[in-house]
Design a protein around this motif. Structure first.
Motif, short mmCIF file in Angstrom:
data_model
loop_
_atom_site.label_atom_id
_atom_site.label_comp_id
_atom_site.label_asym_id
_atom_site.label_seq_id
_atom_site.Cartn_x
_atom_site.Cartn_y
_atom_site.Cartn_z
N THR A 108 -82.66 71.73 -25.84
CA THR A 108 -83.11 70.16 -25.41
C THR A 108 -81.69 69.52 -25.08
N ARG A 109 -82.07 68.19 -24.23
CA ARG A 109 -81.00 67.48 -23.99
C ARG A 109 -81.35 66.03 -24.11
N VAL A 110 -80.16 65.52 -24.24
CA VAL A 110 -80.50 63.92 -24.06
C VAL A 110 -80.49 63.31 -22.70
N VAL A 111 -81.46 62.65 -22.26
CA VAL A 111 -81.23 61.84 -21.27
C VAL A 111 -81.73 60.21 -21.58
N GLN A 112 -81.53 59.16 -20.41
CA GLN A 112 -81.63 57.70 -20.74
C GLN A 112 -82.94 57.48 -19.89
N VAL A 150 -85.00 71.12 -22.02
CA VAL A 150 -84.52 71.48 -20.91
C VAL A 150 -85.24 72.03 -19.90
N GLN A 151 -86.23 72.93 -20.13
CA GLN A 151 -87.18 73.31 -19.40
C GLN A 151 -88.55 73.46 -19.87
N PRO A 152 -89.21 72.09 -19.55
CA PRO A 152 -90.83 71.93 -20.20
C PRO A 152 -91.71 72.55 -19.42
N GLN A 153 -92.49 73.00 -20.38
CA GLN A 153 -93.61 74.10 -19.81
C GLN A 153 -94.76 73.28 -19.64
N ALA A 207 -95.54 63.44 -27.78
CA ALA A 207 -94.67 64.23 -27.36
C ALA A 207 -93.47 63.28 -26.88
N PRO A 208 -92.08 64.11 -26.76
CA PRO A 208 -91.04 63.30 -26.03
C PRO A 208 -91.67 62.84 -24.81
N THR A 209 -90.94 61.48 -24.75
CA THR A 209 -91.78 60.57 -23.34
C THR A 209 -90.64 59.95 -22.59
N TYR A 210 -90.48 60.48 -21.44
CA TYR A 210 -89.61 59.75 -20.40
C TYR A 210 -90.31 58.52 -19.83
N ARG A 211 -89.84 57.44 -19.77
CA ARG A 211 -90.41 56.19 -18.92
C ARG A 211 -89.28 55.97 -17.82
N ASN A 254 -88.51 58.37 -3.06
CA ASN A 254 -87.55 59.33 -2.89
C ASN A 254 -86.93 59.21 -4.45
N GLN A 255 -86.54 58.15 -4.86
CA GLN A 255 -85.73 57.97 -6.00
C GLN A 255 -86.56 58.45 -7.19
N ILE A 256 -87.97 58.10 -7.35
CA ILE A 256 -88.84 58.47 -8.33
C ILE A 256 -88.75 60.16 -8.10
N LEU A 257 -88.93 60.62 -7.09
CA LEU A 257 -88.95 62.07 -7.10
C LEU A 257 -87.78 62.62 -7.53
N LYS A 258 -86.66 62.32 -7.06
CA LYS A 258 -85.41 62.87 -7.53
C LYS A 258 -85.18 62.62 -9.17
N THR A 259 -85.43 61.53 -9.63
CA THR A 259 -85.46 61.38 -10.93
C THR A 259 -86.36 62.18 -11.87
N ILE A 260 -87.55 62.43 -11.28
CA ILE A 260 -88.47 63.20 -12.09
C ILE A 260 -88.30 64.69 -11.82
N ALA A 261 -87.80 65.01 -10.67
CA ALA A 261 -87.22 66.47 -10.52
C ALA A 261 -86.02 66.69 -11.71
N ASP A 262 -85.08 65.82 -11.79
CA ASP A 262 -84.08 65.93 -12.88
C ASP A 262 -84.55 66.29 -14.18
N VAL A 263 -85.55 65.25 -14.65
CA VAL A 263 -86.01 65.18 -15.71
C VAL A 263 -86.93 66.60 -16.13
N VAL A 264 -87.29 67.35 -15.30
CA VAL A 264 -88.30 68.69 -15.32
C VAL A 264 -87.44 69.73 -14.96
N GLY A 265 -86.09 69.37 -14.92
CA GLY A 265 -85.13 70.67 -14.64
C GLY A 265 -85.37 71.51 -13.26
N LYS A 266 -85.67 70.49 -12.04
CA LYS A 266 -85.82 71.13 -10.91
C LYS A 266 -85.08 70.33 -9.84
N PRO A 267 -83.95 69.86 -10.08
CA PRO A 267 -83.22 69.09 -9.03
C PRO A 267 -82.89 69.49 -7.57
#
Length: 334
Positions: free
Chosen positions: A59-63, A73-76, A151-155, A165-178
């Motif tokens: 796991t990791r902590v994000v804001q 770290v790698q949600p399935q 479940a752990p929730t990211y808003r 584009n910013q939403i895409l990059k943010t979600i890509a980072d959250v799901v571990g696919k930057p």
């Protein structure tokens, strides 16, 4: 006496050797004891479960918008409420697709997964066992806390919500696919640049407006330049908004009958609020487009009204925007 001395010396040497052996064993034991906690710490950091054979996900902590949240770290198994579009762009199939009885689902995504009614109980998500939930600006703190019980929730932060584009990059980072996020964003930016040049050549400075036919009350809603669904056709594709559109502070406004004649844009884009143009339940609403007021508009007279399908035009996500580009190039360029 000499023999006694020699014997004494011999015993002394033996005792010294035994002491060295015992001391060495004690040192090794102490060293091993010191190393054990460090090994356990590394295992815990890497997500290993040292108490058994199974492994615990790292796991990791994000804001997010509401603070710090601990996520895999790698949600399935991801539930992306209102953001399934971005998950699909990242080659991720969500465990559910959001559904609203008034709006239906985002059909353009072609997802073959169970539907989750966002107007019903959030606890229904428990059935699908998500390990991460991602939500957008439609979720306030109260709902966020309810999702977090499942479940752990990211808003998504408010600061990114107006930029796909910013939403895409943010979600890509959250799901571990930057890296995948960068790849998709680069391809999308290239597509925008190509489309912008073609639309500029075909349309130039002629004005454009986007109108939604609200089939539940037979009204017309004009979308402004700040609208999250369609604002990008002005800000990124370079189309010129009609003055009524450019002056709007709201995302959308209902046009009164008196205001309809003022909508003298050179090009009009129209789509229904629900269903399809051929849906039987929309027949009554379609009469609005047969009215004298509507038929008096310049775009109607010049055959520059573009009938679009609801699904992708009522989403501002990256896959939907890519499909809108395709629609515009098909309808507005030779």
């Amino acid at each position: 006496m000499v023999g006694l001395v020699k014997g004494f010396k011999g015993w002394t040497i033996i005792l010294l050797l035994m002491g060295l052996v015992i001391s060495g064993c004690s040192t090794n034991t102490a060293t091993n004891a010191e190393q054990t906690p460090a090994t356990e710490t590394e295992s815990a950091a890497s997500g290993e479960n040292t108490s058994g054979n199974e492994t615990e996900p790292a796991t990791r902590v994000v804001q997010d918008e509401f603070g710090d949240v601990t996520i895999p770290v790698q949600p399935q198994r991801i539930a992306g409420i209102y953001v399934e579009d971005y998950l699909k762009a990242l080659d991720i199939t969500p465990v559910v697709q959001w559904y609203n009885p008034m709006w239906g689902v985002q059909d353009y995504l072609g997802l073959d997964v169970p539907q989750f009614d966002t107007t019903g109980s959030i606890e229904a998500l428990l059935e699908y066992d998500p390990d991460l939930i991602i939500v957008d600006g439609g979720v306030d703190m109260e709902k966020y806390e309810m999702y977090s019980k499942v479940a752990p929730t990211y808003r998504l932060p408010e600061s990114v919500l107006q930029d796909s584009n910013q939403i895409l990059k943010t979600i890509a980072d959250v799901v571990g696919k930057p890296d995948k996020g960068e790849e998709v964003a680069t391809a999308f930016e290239a597509k925008i640049a190509d489309a912008k040049a073609k639309l500029q050549e075909a349309v130039g400075d002629e004005t454009v407006a986007v109108v939604r036919l609200n089939v539940n009350d037979d009204t017309l809603a004009l979308f402004g330049v700040k609208n999250r669904f369609t604002g990008f056709i002005y800000s990124e594709l370079g189309l010129t908004p009609h003055p009524l559109v450019s002056k709007m502070e709201e995302y959308q406004e209902i046009l009164s009958e008196e205001a309809v004649p003022q909508l003298d844009a050179d090009h009009l884009i129209v789509f229904p609020s629900n269903g399809e143009w051929s849906s039987p339940e929309n027949k009554e609403a379609l009469k609005v487009l047969d009215s004298k007021l509507w038929k008096s508009l310049p775009a109607v007279k010049n055959n520059q009204v573009y009938i679009m399908e609801r699904s992708q035009w009522q989403s501002g996500a990256i896959t939907a925007n890519s499909m809108k580009i395709d629609d515009l190039l098909e309808k507005m360029t030779p």
